[in-house]
Design a protein around this motif. Sequence first.
Motif, PDB file in Angstrom:
ATOM      1  N   GLN A  59       0.869  -1.051  -0.130  1.00  0.00           N
ATOM      2  CA  GLN A  59       0.286   0.486   0.177  1.00  0.00           C
ATOM      3  C   GLN A  59       0.302   1.271   0.231  1.00  0.00           C
ATOM      4  OE1 GLN A  59      -2.302  -1.543   2.921  1.00  0.00           O
ATOM      5  NE2 GLN A  59      -3.971   0.045   2.357  1.00  0.00           N
ATOM      6  N   ILE A  60       2.050   1.095   0.727  1.00  0.00           N
ATOM      7  CA  ILE A  60       2.838   2.251   0.847  1.00  0.00           C
ATOM      8  C   ILE A  60       3.353   2.302  -0.303  1.00  0.00           C
ATOM      9  CG2 ILE A  60       5.161   3.101   1.482  1.00  0.00           C
ATOM     10  CD1 ILE A  60       4.094   0.939   4.891  1.00  0.00           C
ATOM     11  N   ASP A  61       3.629   1.807  -1.240  1.00  0.00           N
ATOM     12  CA  ASP A  61       4.693   1.309  -2.319  1.00  0.00           C
ATOM     13  C   ASP A  61       3.856   2.396  -3.488  1.00  0.00           C
ATOM     14  OD1 ASP A  61       6.856   0.181  -1.040  1.00  0.00           O
ATOM     15  OD2 ASP A  61       6.486  -1.893  -2.447  1.00  0.00           O
ATOM     16  N   LYS A  62       2.862   2.260  -3.072  1.00  0.00           N
ATOM     17  CA  LYS A  62       1.150   2.211  -4.061  1.00  0.00           C
ATOM     18  C   LYS A  62       1.489   3.499  -4.076  1.00  0.00           C
ATOM     19  CE  LYS A  62      -3.274   1.831  -6.270  1.00  0.00           C
ATOM     20  NZ  LYS A  62      -4.653   1.401  -5.694  1.00  0.00           N
ATOM     21  N   ILE A  63       1.201   4.184  -2.602  1.00  0.00           N
ATOM     22  CA  ILE A  63       1.149   5.725  -2.964  1.00  0.00           C
ATOM     23  C   ILE A  63       1.948   6.693  -2.447  1.00  0.00           C
ATOM     24  CG2 ILE A  63       1.177   7.223  -0.351  1.00  0.00           C
ATOM     25  CD1 ILE A  63      -0.860   4.820   1.175  1.00  0.00           C
ATOM     26  N   ASP A  65       3.931   6.242  -4.804  1.00  0.00           N
ATOM     27  CA  ASP A  65       4.007   6.264  -6.183  1.00  0.00           C
ATOM     28  C   ASP A  65       3.439   7.423  -6.652  1.00  0.00           C
ATOM     29  OD1 ASP A  65       6.342   4.129  -6.714  1.00  0.00           O
ATOM     30  OD2 ASP A  65       5.217   2.310  -6.592  1.00  0.00           O
ATOM     31  N   GLU A  66       2.071   6.791  -6.587  1.00  0.00           N
ATOM     32  CA  GLU A  66       1.192   8.326  -6.930  1.00  0.00           C
ATOM     33  C   GLU A  66       1.021   9.766  -6.118  1.00  0.00           C
ATOM     34  OE1 GLU A  66      -2.776   7.105  -4.749  1.00  0.00           O
ATOM     35  OE2 GLU A  66      -2.497   5.346  -6.286  1.00  0.00           O
ATOM     36  N   VAL A  68       4.881  11.135  -6.445  1.00  0.00           N
ATOM     37  CA  VAL A  68       6.404  11.107  -7.140  1.00  0.00           C
ATOM     38  C   VAL A  68       5.370  11.933  -8.091  1.00  0.00           C
ATOM     39  CG1 VAL A  68       7.693  10.743  -8.319  1.00  0.00           C
ATOM     40  CG2 VAL A  68       7.670   9.497  -6.196  1.00  0.00           C
ATOM     41  N   ALA A  69       3.855  11.139  -8.851  1.00  0.00           N
ATOM     42  CA  ALA A  69       3.938  11.428  -9.599  1.00  0.00           C
ATOM     43  C   ALA A  69       3.207  12.940  -9.402  1.00  0.00           C
ATOM     44  CB  ALA A  69       2.598  10.471 -10.245  1.00  0.00           C
ATOM     45  N   ALA A  70       2.963  13.017  -8.779  1.00  0.00           N
ATOM     46  CA  ALA A  70       1.322  14.390  -8.449  1.00  0.00           C
ATOM     47  C   ALA A  70       2.456  15.592  -8.109  1.00  0.00           C
ATOM     48  CB  ALA A  70       0.453  14.409  -7.227  1.00  0.00           C
ATOM     49  N   ASN A  71       3.725  14.846  -7.827  1.00  0.00           N
ATOM     50  CA  ASN A  71       4.648  16.116  -7.479  1.00  0.00           C
ATOM     51  C   ASN A  71       4.418  16.517  -6.222  1.00  0.00           C
ATOM     52  OD1 ASN A  71       7.140  17.765  -7.469  1.00  0.00           O
ATOM     53  ND2 ASN A  71       6.227  19.605  -7.826  1.00  0.00           N
ATOM     54  N   ALA A  72       3.322  15.742  -5.117  1.00  0.00           N
ATOM     55  CA  ALA A  72       3.138  15.866  -3.686  1.00  0.00           C
ATOM     56  C   ALA A  72       4.606  15.708  -2.407  1.00  0.00           C
ATOM     57  CB  ALA A  72       1.611  14.926  -3.644  1.00  0.00           C
ATOM     58  N   ILE A  73       3.735  16.382  -1.380  1.00  0.00           N
ATOM     59  CA  ILE A  73       4.422  15.931  -0.279  1.00  0.00           C
ATOM     60  C   ILE A  73       3.164  14.549   0.573  1.00  0.00           C
ATOM     61  CG2 ILE A  73       5.020  16.676   1.774  1.00  0.00           C
ATOM     62  CD1 ILE A  73       4.799  19.609   0.430  1.00  0.00           C
TER      63      ILE A  73
END
Length: 288
Positions: A59-63, A65-66, A68-73
């Motif tokens: 679950q953590i890996d998926k979050i 990765d998302e 990174v794609a959204a340039n999020a914190i």
Amino acid sequence: MIWQKVKGVIIINKINPVIYAVSDSIGETAESVVKATTSQFVEEKFDVIRVPYVKDKEQIDKILDEAVAANAIVCYTIVSPELREHIADKAMELDLQVVDVLGPMLKAVEKTTGLFPKNQAGLIHSLDHEYFKRVEAVEFAVKYDDGKNPLGLLKADIVIIGVSRTSKTPLSMYLAHKKVKVANVPLVPELQPPDELFQVPPYKIVGLLIDPFKLNEIRSERLKTMGLSDTAVYADMKRINDELEYAKGIMRRVHCPIINVSNRAIEETAGIILDYVRKNKERHGIKD
């Protein structure tokens, strides 16, 4: 920020910064930290994505990765040392900004006190027996407030009776938070109390009385806040004395103890009632 060219004109579409609030519980703490932080950036809007009940590395890996794609914190409250370490390692690998809210505090307390954390998610929100009793009592107080449904009188731990503005409702709610099921009934000369009131054992009823001048003052202020004249019958001294005499008659009829609330705070009156409830449970062998 993204852009696209339409008929030779460049159109810029602004994307709000994204912050993930990740938790192995319901995520309220992580989200609160995020909102407290973003409130400092008044000129900017943020998209906050709460992700609760995270339990494993997949679950953590998926979050992440998302994110990174959204340039999020990513802000997270995870109690498991293994999962916190995994987030830190993965974030470094992805060059992702993450903030561990609980980890440093847990380590500081452990180092200073020598105590070890339980590392159990959701302890602050544990729904134990006491919690459910409190919720049930609050729902009961709302349902059977102000004589709405007389059937509640026979189910209540305590029935409060008194004239208008003797704090019956605030008392009921305060006691509900102490896990006491309370119903209350207004005593009005023009209205006969429900038959159920006279079926309630006297030790379960408490009457509230108040000094007539104090009640006049309270009712006059109430009328003013409603935009009405304080000369209305509701605040008339003769009417108040008539109501109080009527209430005393009903209280004598049901043989209940009486509390004068004239100069008492809600907490003080509630304390008297709680002590009364405790003694009655002991006297009648009632268990919680």
